[in-house]
Scaffold this motif. Structure first.
Motif, PDB file in Angstrom:
ATOM      1  N   GLU A  72       6.012   1.618  -7.032  1.00 45.96           N
ATOM      2  CA  GLU A  72       5.032   2.684  -7.206  1.00 45.96           C
ATOM      3  C   GLU A  72       5.245   3.352  -8.561  1.00 45.96           C
ATOM      4  O   GLU A  72       4.303   3.590  -9.298  1.00 45.96           O
ATOM      5  CB  GLU A  72       5.148   3.719  -6.088  1.00 45.96           C
ATOM      6  CG  GLU A  72       4.067   4.771  -6.146  1.00 45.96           C
ATOM      7  CD  GLU A  72       3.985   5.622  -4.905  1.00 45.96           C
ATOM      8  OE1 GLU A  72       3.331   6.674  -4.984  1.00 45.96           O
ATOM      9  OE2 GLU A  72       4.552   5.259  -3.856  1.00 45.96           O
ATOM     10  N   TYR A 112       1.476   2.018  -9.479  1.00 42.97           N
ATOM     11  CA  TYR A 112       0.302   2.328  -8.657  1.00 42.97           C
ATOM     12  C   TYR A 112       0.058   3.825  -8.669  1.00 42.97           C
ATOM     13  O   TYR A 112       0.989   4.613  -8.855  1.00 42.97           O
ATOM     14  CB  TYR A 112       0.523   1.897  -7.199  1.00 42.97           C
ATOM     15  CG  TYR A 112       0.690   0.418  -7.020  1.00 42.97           C
ATOM     16  CD1 TYR A 112      -0.415  -0.415  -6.899  1.00 42.97           C
ATOM     17  CD2 TYR A 112       1.954  -0.145  -6.959  1.00 42.97           C
ATOM     18  CE1 TYR A 112      -0.258  -1.781  -6.737  1.00 42.97           C
ATOM     19  CE2 TYR A 112       2.120  -1.512  -6.794  1.00 42.97           C
ATOM     20  CZ  TYR A 112       1.008  -2.324  -6.678  1.00 42.97           C
ATOM     21  OH  TYR A 112       1.175  -3.667  -6.522  1.00 42.97           O
ATOM     22  N   ARG A 160      -1.669   6.848  -6.252  1.00 46.35           N
ATOM     23  CA  ARG A 160      -2.252   7.285  -4.992  1.00 46.35           C
ATOM     24  C   ARG A 160      -3.391   8.268  -5.287  1.00 46.35           C
ATOM     25  O   ARG A 160      -3.416   8.856  -6.370  1.00 46.35           O
ATOM     26  CB  ARG A 160      -1.189   7.956  -4.118  1.00 46.35           C
ATOM     27  CG  ARG A 160      -0.127   6.987  -3.653  1.00 46.35           C
ATOM     28  CD  ARG A 160       0.952   7.682  -2.813  1.00 46.35           C
ATOM     29  NE  ARG A 160       1.998   6.740  -2.463  1.00 46.35           N
ATOM     30  CZ  ARG A 160       1.978   5.958  -1.390  1.00 46.35           C
ATOM     31  NH1 ARG A 160       0.961   6.010  -0.565  1.00 46.35           N
ATOM     32  NH2 ARG A 160       2.977   5.128  -1.148  1.00 46.35           N
ATOM     33  N   LEU A 179       6.399   1.455  -2.979  1.00 45.06           N
ATOM     34  CA  LEU A 179       5.267   1.956  -2.203  1.00 45.06           C
ATOM     35  C   LEU A 179       5.641   2.350  -0.778  1.00 45.06           C
ATOM     36  O   LEU A 179       5.168   3.353  -0.269  1.00 45.06           O
ATOM     37  CB  LEU A 179       4.168   0.878  -2.139  1.00 45.06           C
ATOM     38  CG  LEU A 179       3.378   0.670  -3.417  1.00 45.06           C
ATOM     39  CD1 LEU A 179       2.598  -0.627  -3.331  1.00 45.06           C
ATOM     40  CD2 LEU A 179       2.453   1.849  -3.670  1.00 45.06           C
TER      41      LEU A 179
END
Length: 135
Positions: A73, A123, A125, A48
């Motif tokens: 990420e 993750y 965004r 990240l």
């Protein structure tokens, strides 16, 4: 992960409106299954808080990429591994895609297909919409 780092990570995720895809249990299960086939794969990791990695950098050692998965990420896994057979011979390319996909499905890990492997999202965004291969 200690409480201070976890709190810092939570704040970063909230401030940047980042949503989680995989939890600790999913990462643990995934890495457990990847250990069974790790010699046949290459990895590329983006955390990240780090810039995009160099596209040419791949790591064949799972232990270099599996720590602190709460920060991952995304993780690219290349299933087309080139093995050198000497300076004068063409390398032999081994395709382990089927083996990789079996492990991902067994782990229940959502993934996106890439030209030479898969991407596992830790993750997302805002504005990122993976083309899930197995949801």
């Amino acid at each position: 992960m200690n409480l201070r780092l976890k709190s810092k990570l939570t704040k970063y995720l909230e401030e940047n409106q980042i949503s989680s895809v995989l939890n600790d249990s999913k990462w643990e299960r995934l890495f457990e299954l990847l250990r069974e086939i790790e010699g046949a794969l290459d990895f590329q990791r983006k955390d990240l808080d780090e810039p995009e990695p160099d596209e040419s950098y791949w790591d064949g050692d799972l232990y270099h990429v599996m720590g602190e998965w709460q920060r991952i990420e995304w993780l690219n896994i290349r299933a087309l591994v080139s093995e050198s057979k000497g300076a004068l011979l063409q390398p032999v390319v081994t395709d382990r895609t089927d083996l990789l996909i079996q492990a991902l499905e067994k782990a229940g890990t959502p993934f996106e297909r890439l030209k030479d492997g898969v991407r596992i999202w830790g993750y997302l965004r805002p504005g990122v919409s993976p083309q899930w291969a197995n949801t």
